[in-house]
Design a protein around this motif. Structure first.
Motif, short mmCIF file in Angstrom:
data_model
loop_
_atom_site.label_atom_id
_atom_site.label_comp_id
_atom_site.label_asym_id
_atom_site.label_seq_id
_atom_site.Cartn_x
_atom_site.Cartn_y
_atom_site.Cartn_z
N ASP A 116 20.43 -7.87 5.00
CA ASP A 116 21.14 -8.11 6.25
C ASP A 116 22.63 -8.01 5.95
OD1 ASP A 116 21.56 -9.22 8.98
OD2 ASP A 116 22.37 -10.92 7.85
N ARG A 117 23.36 -7.28 6.76
CA ARG A 117 24.77 -7.03 6.44
C ARG A 117 25.59 -8.31 6.39
NH1 ARG A 117 27.08 -4.05 11.92
NH2 ARG A 117 26.76 -5.79 13.37
N ASP A 118 25.13 -9.36 7.08
CA ASP A 118 25.85 -10.64 7.07
C ASP A 118 25.35 -11.58 5.98
OD1 ASP A 118 27.44 -9.95 9.31
OD2 ASP A 118 25.79 -10.48 10.64
N GLY A 119 24.24 -11.22 5.32
CA GLY A 119 23.72 -12.04 4.23
C GLY A 119 22.67 -13.05 4.63
N HIS A 120 22.06 -12.91 5.82
CA HIS A 120 21.00 -13.84 6.21
C HIS A 120 19.74 -13.62 5.38
CE1 HIS A 120 22.37 -16.05 9.86
NE2 HIS A 120 23.27 -15.07 9.89
N TRP A 121 19.53 -12.42 4.87
CA TRP A 121 18.40 -12.12 4.00
C TRP A 121 18.76 -10.94 3.11
CZ3 TRP A 121 16.95 -7.14 4.97
CH2 TRP A 121 17.18 -6.63 6.25
N TRP A 122 18.13 -10.89 1.97
CA TRP A 122 18.41 -9.81 1.03
C TRP A 122 17.23 -9.71 0.04
CZ3 TRP A 122 18.57 -12.63 -3.46
CH2 TRP A 122 19.03 -13.95 -3.36
N ALA A 123 17.00 -8.49 -0.42
CA ALA A 123 15.88 -8.22 -1.30
C ALA A 123 16.19 -8.64 -2.73
CB ALA A 123 15.52 -6.74 -1.28
N MET A 124 15.17 -9.15 -3.41
CA MET A 124 15.27 -9.39 -4.84
C MET A 124 14.25 -8.54 -5.61
SD MET A 124 13.71 -13.26 -4.92
CE MET A 124 13.59 -13.40 -6.69
N SER A 125 13.20 -8.07 -4.90
CA SER A 125 12.18 -7.25 -5.55
C SER A 125 11.32 -6.59 -4.48
CB SER A 125 11.29 -8.12 -6.44
OG SER A 125 10.54 -9.04 -5.66
N SER A 126 10.37 -5.78 -4.94
CA SER A 126 9.37 -5.21 -4.05
C SER A 126 8.09 -5.03 -4.86
CB SER A 126 9.83 -3.86 -3.48
OG SER A 126 9.93 -2.89 -4.51
N ALA A 127 7.00 -4.74 -4.15
CA ALA A 127 5.73 -4.50 -4.82
C ALA A 127 4.86 -3.60 -3.97
CB ALA A 127 5.00 -5.82 -5.08
N ASN A 128 4.24 -2.61 -4.59
CA ASN A 128 3.26 -1.80 -3.88
C ASN A 128 1.99 -2.63 -3.66
OD1 ASN A 128 5.06 0.31 -3.98
ND2 ASN A 128 4.05 1.34 -5.69
N ILE A 129 1.38 -2.46 -2.51
CA ILE A 129 0.15 -3.18 -2.19
C ILE A 129 -1.02 -2.25 -2.51
CG2 ILE A 129 -1.16 -4.36 -0.40
CD1 ILE A 129 1.51 -4.85 1.06
N VAL A 130 -1.88 -2.68 -3.42
CA VAL A 130 -2.90 -1.82 -4.00
C VAL A 130 -4.26 -2.52 -3.98
CG1 VAL A 130 -1.23 -0.64 -5.49
CG2 VAL A 130 -2.38 -2.71 -6.31
N ILE A 131 -5.25 -1.85 -4.53
CA ILE A 131 -6.57 -2.43 -4.73
C ILE A 131 -6.68 -2.89 -6.17
CG2 ILE A 131 -9.06 -1.99 -4.75
CD1 ILE A 131 -8.56 0.22 -2.67
N GLY A 132 -7.08 -4.13 -6.36
CA GLY A 132 -7.39 -4.64 -7.69
C GLY A 132 -8.89 -4.82 -7.81
N ALA A 133 -9.46 -4.51 -8.96
CA ALA A 133 -10.90 -4.65 -9.16
C ALA A 133 -11.19 -5.39 -10.45
CB ALA A 133 -11.57 -3.28 -9.17
N ASN A 134 -12.15 -6.32 -10.40
CA ASN A 134 -12.65 -7.00 -11.59
C ASN A 134 -13.80 -6.16 -12.14
OD1 ASN A 134 -14.36 -8.77 -13.23
ND2 ASN A 134 -12.96 -10.41 -12.59
N THR A 135 -13.59 -5.54 -13.28
CA THR A 135 -14.57 -4.60 -13.82
C THR A 135 -15.86 -5.31 -14.23
OG1 THR A 135 -13.46 -4.75 -15.98
CG2 THR A 135 -12.87 -2.90 -14.54
N ASP A 136 -15.78 -6.57 -14.63
CA ASP A 136 -16.99 -7.31 -14.97
C ASP A 136 -17.88 -7.50 -13.74
OD1 ASP A 136 -16.17 -7.50 -17.58
OD2 ASP A 136 -15.62 -9.64 -17.49
N VAL A 137 -17.26 -7.84 -12.61
CA VAL A 137 -18.02 -8.04 -11.38
C VAL A 137 -18.68 -6.73 -10.94
CG1 VAL A 137 -17.88 -8.61 -8.92
CG2 VAL A 137 -16.63 -9.99 -10.61
N LEU A 138 -17.92 -5.64 -10.96
CA LEU A 138 -18.48 -4.36 -10.53
C LEU A 138 -19.58 -3.89 -11.47
CD1 LEU A 138 -15.40 -2.36 -9.21
CD2 LEU A 138 -16.93 -3.89 -8.00
N ARG A 139 -19.41 -4.15 -12.75
CA ARG A 139 -20.46 -3.78 -13.71
C ARG A 139 -21.74 -4.57 -13.45
NH1 ARG A 139 -17.88 -5.08 -17.91
NH2 ARG A 139 -16.75 -3.10 -18.07
N LYS A 140 -21.58 -5.84 -13.12
CA LYS A 140 -22.74 -6.69 -12.81
C LYS A 140 -23.51 -6.15 -11.62
CE LYS A 140 -23.85 -11.44 -11.43
NZ LYS A 140 -23.27 -12.79 -11.14
N HIS A 141 -22.79 -5.59 -10.65
CA HIS A 141 -23.43 -5.05 -9.45
C HIS A 141 -23.72 -3.55 -9.58
CE1 HIS A 141 -23.07 -8.60 -6.78
NE2 HIS A 141 -22.00 -8.87 -7.52
N ASN A 142 -23.44 -2.99 -10.75
CA ASN A 142 -23.68 -1.57 -11.01
C ASN A 142 -22.96 -0.69 -9.99
OD1 ASN A 142 -24.78 0.56 -12.52
ND2 ASN A 142 -26.58 0.72 -11.19
#
Length: 352
Positions: A116-142
């Protein structure tokens, strides 16, 4: 890279209290939405306390929307000095009159689109929103790893998926906004995105009002939609998890800070904000697999593992902020309460 050297030990969670001795209260700096397990606020809090002796209120009112609701309720008598939140919610906060301007050291280096040009908010970081997978769980379900967003709607993955609630989390509300464009929607028609969000729930997808990264690590959910760092940091520490950036499109959540209007401890809040854009804090953020606003502080090894998605879809932050409240209301009516999709979207002016 030695992760322990970069991140330090996790500190104990601080909880705001108005009881206790004056001396103890003076060492506490209250903020909303500093989640220990999101962007590694635990490590940030530990580092700041070690440097200054000031303890941050880790895990107090987590969730961007939760923080905003609390600040609106307390605006006449502020209880905290500000909040960490997604920038769409930060823009809402400014419009609601709960923030005040401050431009921390390093503010000028932040791109104009991320402050915000007046400083009401400002970025400190960002993150891509992705899919995370637990490989143990998927292996259990084949099951194989999912590749696209629409894979998560297949019966094979029924009941295995989860994400945070859009009415709670700024990351989730950004995804709820962004999935519309991934699915072919427009700024005038959110039908494709809302259909996807409803289909996700109909396939057993969980929407939870909590930080979900730890549930992926333990296998409570097998597949998670979340910020990439919340998956990659546990992976670096040995968790059986992987990141998938779907080729059909990925969106990013912009994350930052605001000072609350009438903050009770403005001087120490300013000092904290200055620190957040400095080398130490930005390096901790980068080592936690989030993308610091000062790109030069991102370790090369982390940058290589983060990589770049095949298709990053840019979002209009101002438009997102303008529609996010109605989008969350529509989500609640359609996904949670089973309302008619077309009727609800028309009523909230999210479709013709």
């Amino acid at each position: 890279m030695k992760r322990r050297d970069v991140l330090g030990a996790f500190g104990a969670t601080a909880v705001m209290t108005f009881a206790g001795s004056r001396a103890r209260a003076e060492q506490l700096l209250p903020f909303y939405d500093l989640p220990a397990k999101y962007m590694n606020w635990a490590a940030l809090g530990t580092a700041y306390e070690k440097r200054t002796g000031v303890k941050l209120t880790i895990d107090l009112k987590t969730g961007s929307s939760t923080a905003l609701a609390a600040m609106k309720a307390e605006v006449a008598r502020p209880q905290v000095n500000g909040a960490f939140w997604s920038l769409d919610i930060a823009i809402e906060g400014k419009k609601a009159g709960v923030t005040m301007p401050y431009k921390p050291k390093g503010f000028d280096a932040i791109p104009d689109s991320r402050k915000d040009r007046d400083g009401h908010w400002w970025a400190m970081s960002s993150a891509n929103i992705v899919i995370g997978a637990n490989t143990d769980v998927l292996r259990k379900h084949n099951l194989p790893l999912p590749k696209t967003w629409n894979d998560l709607l297949k019966p094979d993955y029924k009941g295995l998926c989860g994400m945070m609630e859009p009415t709670y989390s700024g990351t989730a509300s950004t995804f709820a906004y962004g999935i519309n464009f991934i699915q072919g929607g427009t700024k005038d028609d959110f039908t494709p995105g809302m259909k996807w969000l409803k289909a996700f729930a109909d396939n057993g997808g969980q929407y939870r009002s909590e930080t979900m990264g730890p549930r992926l690590v333990t296998g409570d959910v097998g597949i998670l939609i979340d910020a990439e760092g919340n998956i990659l940091l546990p992976k670096a520490e040995g968790a059986p998890v992987v990141v998938i950036a779907p080729p059909d499109g990925v969106v990013a959540v912009e994350l930052g800070m605001s000072m609350m209007k009438g903050a009770p401890d403005q001087e120490r809040a300013r000092q904290f904000f200055d620190w957040l854009l400095g080398d130490e804090a930005q390096s901790i953020i980068g080592a936690s697999y989030f993308r610091p606003v000062r790109k030069e502080t991102l370790p090369k090894a982390v940058a290589a593992e983060l990589g770049e998605p095949e298709k990053l879809i840019p979002l209009d932050l101002e438009h997102e902020a303008a529609v996010v409240t109605n989008l969350k209301r529509a989500f609640t009516e359609i996904v949670t309460r089973g309302g008619d999709l077309a009727d609800v979207l028309r009523r909230y002016r999210l479709a013709a």
